[in-house]
Scaffold this motif. Structure first.
Motif, mmCIF file in Angstrom:
data_model
loop_
_atom_site.group_PDB
_atom_site.id
_atom_site.type_symbol
_atom_site.label_atom_id
_atom_site.label_comp_id
_atom_site.label_asym_id
_atom_site.label_seq_id
_atom_site.Cartn_x
_atom_site.Cartn_y
_atom_site.Cartn_z
ATOM 1 N N ARG A 1 -29.372 -51.421 -35.489
ATOM 2 C CA ARG A 1 -29.802 -51.052 -34.144
ATOM 3 C C ARG A 1 -31.317 -51.100 -33.989
ATOM 4 N NH1 ARG A 1 -26.084 -48.713 -30.774
ATOM 5 N NH2 ARG A 1 -24.030 -48.263 -31.668
ATOM 6 N N ASN A 2 -32.025 -50.778 -35.052
ATOM 7 C CA ASN A 2 -33.483 -50.754 -34.977
ATOM 8 C C ASN A 2 -34.072 -52.139 -34.722
ATOM 9 O OD1 ASN A 2 -33.522 -47.977 -35.509
ATOM 10 N ND2 ASN A 2 -33.581 -48.304 -37.722
ATOM 11 N N ALA A 3 -33.314 -53.182 -35.077
ATOM 12 C CA ALA A 3 -33.817 -54.552 -34.916
ATOM 13 C C ALA A 3 -33.448 -55.163 -33.572
ATOM 14 C CB ALA A 3 -33.263 -55.430 -36.037
ATOM 15 N N ALA A 4 -32.628 -54.462 -32.791
ATOM 16 C CA ALA A 4 -32.075 -55.039 -31.565
ATOM 17 C C ALA A 4 -33.147 -55.441 -30.553
ATOM 18 C CB ALA A 4 -31.090 -54.065 -30.925
ATOM 19 N N GLU A 5 -34.172 -54.602 -30.357
ATOM 20 C CA GLU A 5 -35.185 -54.889 -29.334
ATOM 21 C C GLU A 5 -36.016 -56.117 -29.699
ATOM 22 O OE1 GLU A 5 -38.491 -52.538 -26.618
ATOM 23 O OE2 GLU A 5 -38.065 -51.804 -28.652
ATOM 24 N N ALA A 6 -36.486 -56.177 -30.950
ATOM 25 C CA ALA A 6 -37.281 -57.331 -31.377
ATOM 26 C C ALA A 6 -36.437 -58.599 -31.361
ATOM 27 C CB ALA A 6 -37.848 -57.080 -32.776
ATOM 28 N N PHE A 7 -35.172 -58.474 -31.744
ATOM 29 C CA PHE A 7 -34.267 -59.615 -31.734
ATOM 30 C C PHE A 7 -34.100 -60.146 -30.307
ATOM 31 C CE2 PHE A 7 -30.119 -61.635 -31.403
ATOM 32 C CZ PHE A 7 -30.067 -62.423 -32.531
ATOM 33 N N ALA A 8 -33.873 -59.242 -29.351
ATOM 34 C CA ALA A 8 -33.690 -59.645 -27.956
ATOM 35 C C ALA A 8 -34.958 -60.282 -27.407
ATOM 36 C CB ALA A 8 -33.294 -58.440 -27.108
ATOM 37 N N LEU A 9 -36.116 -59.789 -27.818
ATOM 38 C CA LEU A 9 -37.393 -60.353 -27.372
ATOM 39 C C LEU A 9 -37.525 -61.810 -27.825
ATOM 40 C CD1 LEU A 9 -40.278 -60.095 -26.199
ATOM 41 C CD2 LEU A 9 -40.984 -59.245 -28.456
ATOM 42 N N ILE A 10 -37.219 -62.071 -29.089
ATOM 43 C CA ILE A 10 -37.301 -63.432 -29.626
ATOM 44 C C ILE A 10 -36.284 -64.337 -28.935
ATOM 45 C CG2 ILE A 10 -36.980 -64.849 -31.688
ATOM 46 C CD1 ILE A 10 -37.957 -62.412 -33.327
ATOM 47 N N ARG A 11 -35.061 -63.859 -28.792
ATOM 48 C CA ARG A 11 -33.993 -64.650 -28.174
ATOM 49 C C ARG A 11 -34.324 -65.023 -26.737
ATOM 50 N NH1 ARG A 11 -29.566 -60.873 -27.198
ATOM 51 N NH2 ARG A 11 -30.787 -60.559 -25.293
ATOM 52 N N GLU A 12 -34.747 -64.032 -25.939
ATOM 53 C CA GLU A 12 -35.017 -64.302 -24.529
ATOM 54 C C GLU A 12 -36.272 -65.138 -24.337
ATOM 55 O OE1 GLU A 12 -32.904 -63.738 -21.975
ATOM 56 O OE2 GLU A 12 -31.685 -63.322 -23.746
ATOM 57 N N GLU B 1 -28.112 -68.455 -28.081
ATOM 58 C CA GLU B 1 -26.723 -68.708 -27.689
ATOM 59 C C GLU B 1 -26.069 -67.383 -27.327
ATOM 60 O OE1 GLU B 1 -23.284 -70.668 -26.712
ATOM 61 O OE2 GLU B 1 -25.204 -71.562 -27.261
ATOM 62 N N GLY B 2 -25.779 -67.184 -26.027
ATOM 63 C CA GLY B 2 -25.158 -65.931 -25.614
ATOM 64 C C GLY B 2 -26.044 -64.745 -25.946
ATOM 65 N N ASP B 3 -25.460 -63.733 -26.581
ATOM 66 C CA ASP B 3 -26.216 -62.539 -26.964
ATOM 67 C C ASP B 3 -26.921 -62.693 -28.304
ATOM 68 O OD1 ASP B 3 -25.445 -61.206 -24.670
ATOM 69 O OD2 ASP B 3 -23.635 -60.377 -25.592
ATOM 70 N N GLY B 4 -26.729 -63.825 -28.959
ATOM 71 C CA GLY B 4 -27.306 -63.980 -30.295
ATOM 72 C C GLY B 4 -28.070 -65.270 -30.465
ATOM 73 N N LEU B 5 -28.170 -65.696 -31.717
ATOM 74 C CA LEU B 5 -28.839 -66.935 -32.081
ATOM 75 C C LEU B 5 -27.919 -67.744 -32.976
ATOM 76 C CD1 LEU B 5 -32.341 -65.482 -33.111
ATOM 77 C CD2 LEU B 5 -31.816 -66.689 -30.978
ATOM 78 N N ILE B 6 -28.042 -69.046 -32.909
ATOM 79 C CA ILE B 6 -27.321 -69.922 -33.825
ATOM 80 C C ILE B 6 -28.345 -70.620 -34.702
ATOM 81 C CG2 ILE B 6 -25.952 -72.032 -34.050
ATOM 82 C CD1 ILE B 6 -24.373 -71.222 -31.646
ATOM 83 N N GLY B 7 -28.176 -70.484 -36.005
ATOM 84 C CA GLY B 7 -29.055 -71.154 -36.961
ATOM 85 C C GLY B 7 -28.286 -72.263 -37.660
ATOM 86 N N THR B 8 -28.745 -73.484 -37.522
ATOM 87 C CA THR B 8 -28.088 -74.632 -38.147
ATOM 88 C C THR B 8 -28.941 -75.144 -39.290
ATOM 89 O OG1 THR B 8 -27.101 -75.263 -36.032
ATOM 90 C CG2 THR B 8 -27.127 -76.939 -37.772
ATOM 91 N N THR B 9 -28.404 -75.133 -40.504
ATOM 92 C CA THR B 9 -29.159 -75.675 -41.624
ATOM 93 C C THR B 9 -29.326 -77.176 -41.419
ATOM 94 O OG1 THR B 9 -27.096 -75.846 -42.892
ATOM 95 C CG2 THR B 9 -28.467 -73.921 -43.303
ATOM 96 N N LEU B 10 -30.474 -77.692 -41.844
ATOM 97 C CA LEU B 10 -30.799 -79.089 -41.638
ATOM 98 C C LEU B 10 -30.803 -79.846 -42.962
ATOM 99 C CD1 LEU B 10 -33.783 -78.720 -39.135
ATOM 100 C CD2 LEU B 10 -31.370 -79.151 -38.596
ATOM 101 N N ASN B 11 -30.305 -81.070 -42.918
ATOM 102 C CA ASN B 11 -30.408 -81.950 -44.080
ATOM 103 C C ASN B 11 -31.868 -82.337 -44.280
ATOM 104 O OD1 ASN B 11 -27.548 -82.229 -44.610
ATOM 105 N ND2 ASN B 11 -27.433 -83.526 -42.803
ATOM 106 N N PHE B 12 -32.257 -82.485 -45.541
ATOM 107 C CA PHE B 12 -33.602 -82.960 -45.827
ATOM 108 C C PHE B 12 -33.675 -84.459 -45.566
ATOM 109 C CE2 PHE B 12 -33.527 -79.082 -48.479
ATOM 110 C CZ PHE B 12 -34.684 -78.472 -48.005
ATOM 111 N N ASP B 13 -34.890 -84.946 -45.401
ATOM 112 C CA ASP B 13 -35.089 -86.348 -45.072
ATOM 113 C C ASP B 13 -34.479 -87.264 -46.139
ATOM 114 O OD1 ASP B 13 -36.160 -88.344 -43.326
ATOM 115 O OD2 ASP B 13 -37.729 -88.709 -44.791
ATOM 116 N N TYR B 14 -34.605 -86.890 -47.423
ATOM 117 C CA TYR B 14 -34.074 -87.740 -48.485
ATOM 118 C C TYR B 14 -32.550 -87.760 -48.501
ATOM 119 C CZ TYR B 14 -32.865 -83.714 -51.476
ATOM 120 O OH TYR B 14 -32.300 -82.578 -51.984
ATOM 121 N N GLU B 15 -31.913 -86.795 -47.831
ATOM 122 C CA GLU B 15 -30.451 -86.737 -47.803
ATOM 123 C C GLU B 15 -29.853 -87.598 -46.694
ATOM 124 O OE1 GLU B 15 -29.337 -82.299 -49.372
ATOM 125 O OE2 GLU B 15 -30.360 -82.409 -47.430
#
Length: 279
Positions: free
Chosen positions: A120-131, A158-172
């Motif tokens: 709960r303590n992280a909710a405000e900072a999280f919402a700030l970054i998301r919005e 995305e919605g109320d949260g965030l989606i983090g997608t891992t990325l392939n490296f250039d050599y891959e």
């Protein structure tokens, strides 16, 4: 029951930091899984490593990783040596840049995860970054150590949260030229192109993943059920060979068939699978 987080750490943008939890967004755990069984006894079999030269089983304590530097010549790496090469992690998902949401070629996308406040303590900072990201219509590039590997993530609101997608490296990521070199440079125009555009227009729709079914998984489930019920399994009939047709004739026939049908609002599969509930 709330899902279990795969990773917990801190999302950091400049001097703004919030505790976050990362959850798997796509999983194969619901797929039908098979074990290898001894046909004669019906017992499950165990896999065993054997020496390729002597054919004798190798005990677990004697199994080490090796990198082949020549034919049959290996550099042996001890477990503690490999562990020492794993980068240290400070559990910080540090944002290095913000980019347009469509600025990365999707060929670099690896695996999606959900990001949510860890408490709960992280909710405000999280919402700030998301919005802030949502209103600027940007995604964030961040790096951290995930599952013993350095990973780069594309993070978007995305919605109320965030989606983090891992990325392939250039050599891959392999260069497209190797696959496209043999494609002839053809100029399509006139009636042929007009017919193709018409067919595309009549079949335009919206993607809804709930309308698509993994037919192989469904077929496996039906097969297992049929075996349990003692039904006879009929072998599949050979597929009918398609005749080679004139491309222009096929386009005209497709366009004519499309005119007779009312354009669908959505793209639907023949048999829609029910949407799975989030675990």
């Amino acid at each position: 029951m709330a899902p279990r987080a795969n990773w917990k750490g801190f999302l950091k943008v400049g001097e703004v930091t919030c505790a976050v939890a990362l959850y798997t967004a796509a999983s194969t755990s619901d797929r039908i899984a098979f074990h290898m069984v001894n046909r004669a006894t019906g017992h499950r079999m165990n896999r065993q490593f054997v020496d390729s030269d002597t054919g004798k089983p190798v005990e677990r304590d004697d199994q080490v990783k090796g990198y082949e530097v020549g034919q049959g010549d290996y550099v042996v790496l001890e477990p503690e040596e490999i562990a020492a090469a794993v980068p240290d992690t400070d559990k910080v998902l540090a944002v290095s840049a913000f980019i347009g949401c469509s600025d990365i070629d999707s060929v670099y996308f690896d695996k999606p995860y959900y990001l949510a406040p860890a408490d709960r303590n992280a909710a405000e900072a999280f919402a700030l970054i998301r919005e802030g990201m949502r209103r600027k219509k940007v995604a964030a590039i961040a790096s951290t150590v995930l599952f013993r590997r350095c990973r780069t993530l594309l993070i978007r609101a995305e919605g109320d949260g965030l989606i983090g997608t891992t990325l392939n490296f250039d050599y891959e990521v392999r260069a497209a030229e190797g696959a496209f070199d043999s494609v002839p440079d053809l100029k399509i125009k006139g009636e042929m192109l007009d017919l193709a555009r018409h067919i595309i227009d009549t079949k335009s729709g919206k993607f809804d993943p709930a309308h698509y079914e993994d037919r192989y998984e469904s077929a496996l489930a039906d097969l297992v059920q049929a075996k349990l019920e003692g039904k006879k399994i009929e072998p599949r009939k050979p597929a009918r060979q398609e005749k080679v047709v004139d491309l222009m004739a096929a386009l005209r026939e497709s366009a004519g068939a499309a005119k007779k049908k009312k354009p669908a609002a959505r793209v639907r599969a023949k048999s829609a699978a029910p949407r799975r509930k989030a675990s």
